[in-house]
Design an enzyme around this catalytic site. Structure first.
Site, PDB file in Angstrom:
ATOM      1  N   GLU A  87      36.007  73.310   9.866  1.00 53.70           N
ATOM      2  CA  GLU A  87      36.196  74.291  11.321  1.00 53.70           C
ATOM      3  C   GLU A  87      35.135  75.182  11.241  1.00 53.70           C
ATOM      4  OE1 GLU A  87      38.311  73.574  13.362  1.00 53.70           O
ATOM      5  OE2 GLU A  87      40.023  72.245  12.196  1.00 53.70           O
TER       6      GLU A  87
ATOM      7  N   HIS B 235      40.593  71.896   7.441  1.00 55.80           N
ATOM      8  CA  HIS B 235      41.831  71.099   7.525  1.00 55.80           C
ATOM      9  C   HIS B 235      41.619  69.525   7.081  1.00 55.80           C
ATOM     10  CE1 HIS B 235      43.506  73.696  11.159  1.00 55.80           C
ATOM     11  NE2 HIS B 235      44.568  73.310  10.377  1.00 55.80           N
TER      12      HIS B 235
ATOM     13  N   CYS C 188      47.053  78.597  10.302  1.00 59.56           N
ATOM     14  CA  CYS C 188      45.675  78.203   9.839  1.00 59.56           C
ATOM     15  C   CYS C 188      44.595  78.938  10.569  1.00 59.56           C
ATOM     16  CB  CYS C 188      45.537  76.786   9.696  1.00 59.56           C
ATOM     17  SG  CYS C 188      46.517  75.835   8.603  1.00 59.56           S
TER      18      CYS C 188
ATOM     19  N   ARG D 200      53.410  77.331  18.521  1.00 62.52           N
ATOM     20  CA  ARG D 200      54.046  76.039  19.179  1.00 62.52           C
ATOM     21  C   ARG D 200      55.408  75.730  18.324  1.00 62.52           C
ATOM     22  NH1 ARG D 200      54.528  70.934  18.430  1.00 62.52           N
ATOM     23  NH2 ARG D 200      52.847  70.840  17.084  1.00 62.52           N
TER      24      ARG D 200
HETATM   25  N1  PCA Z   1      48.532  73.908   8.528  1.00 58.83           N
HETATM   26  C1  PCA Z   1      49.128  74.584   9.660  1.00 58.83           C
HETATM   27  C2  PCA Z   1      49.559  75.908   8.994  1.00 58.83           C
HETATM   28  C3  PCA Z   1      49.798  75.689   7.617  1.00 58.83           C
HETATM   29  C4  PCA Z   1      48.994  74.493   7.310  1.00 58.83           C
HETATM   30  O1  PCA Z   1      49.018  73.804   6.269  1.00 58.83           O
HETATM   31  C5  PCA Z   1      48.156  75.036  10.487  1.00 58.83           C
HETATM   32  O2  PCA Z   1      47.206  74.086  10.998  1.00 58.83           O
HETATM   33  O3  PCA Z   1      48.151  76.046  11.167  1.00 58.83           O
END
Ligand code: PCA
Length: 211
Positions: A80, A164, A143, A90
């Protein structure tokens, strides 16, 4: 001594597993230094995750913070680039909280950019054969909140960012859902840690998107 903080998340949103937390455990098991690696699995709650991250940063004063989470539906490791100062949930978090259109940190700038060598991390992960890409949105859920909080709380010379990961092949919701073997996810995170320690200047290649 260089210290790295690497975090993942607990399961959320009805999923039985979260590969980010599992992969972080694997990276810790295989870490051989010489830098100190501190790992943690954060709760998927706006308050708990940010508080825990801030406490870890205060306690360990890490030189590098890499927070990781699951982005179910993505096929590649997503490094990211942009943390938004915005929460718009959401779905409820694991506390049942669902804040809408509130800042991650009131009074802070609208966004921060990752201070990890984002493109070099992508290049090195892809070179191992694991799909990886620069991502320009970490969403507006927990996140992104942790990503923004990390950039707000690390000391001035430290690096911080967010990665991610896809569903793991071991716990994908269906056989045709995009996924990667958990071991590949863990290897990719280890590559990201190493690059974030070693690489001063990011690669000068495009990682941009037309849309
Ligand atoms: N993914 C979520 C929150 C925790 C996770 O592992 C997100 O992308 O916000």
């Amino acid at each position: 001594m260089t210290t790295v903080l690497l975090t993942g998340f607990e399961p959320f949103g009805g999923d039985a597993a979260n590969p980010s937390g599992e992969a972080v455990h694997l990276v810790a098991q295989r870490w051989s230094g010489p830098e100190e690696l501190v790992t943690a699995v954060l709760p998927v709650t706006f308050r708990g995750a940010a508080d825990q991250l801030k406490a870890l940063v205060a306690r360990h004063a890490p030189d590098v913070v890499i927070a990781c989470g699951l982005a179910g539906g993505r096929a590649a490791i997503g490094v990211e680039r942009v943390a938004l100062n915005l929460i718009d949930a959401r779905i409820p978090d694991n506390d049942g909280e669902q804040p809408v259109d509130v800042p991650s940190a009131p009074g802070a700038p609208t966004a921060h950019l990752s201070t990890l060598p984002v493109k070099e991390i992508v290049r090195r992960i892809a070179a191992t054969g694991v799909p990886a890409e620069v991502s320009h949105s970490a969403g507006t859920f927990v996140c992104n909140h942790v990503f923004f909080t990390a950039l707000e709380s690390v000391h001035a010379s430290a690096r911080a960012g967010f990665i991610h990961v896809p569903w793991s092949a071991e716990h994908a919701p269906s056989p045709d859902a995009p996924s990667l073997p958990l071991l590949d996810i863990a290897r990719a995170l280890a590559v990201a840690v190493r690059a974030s320690i070693d690489v001063e200047d990011d690669a000068r290649v495009t990682g941009g998107a037309i849309h």
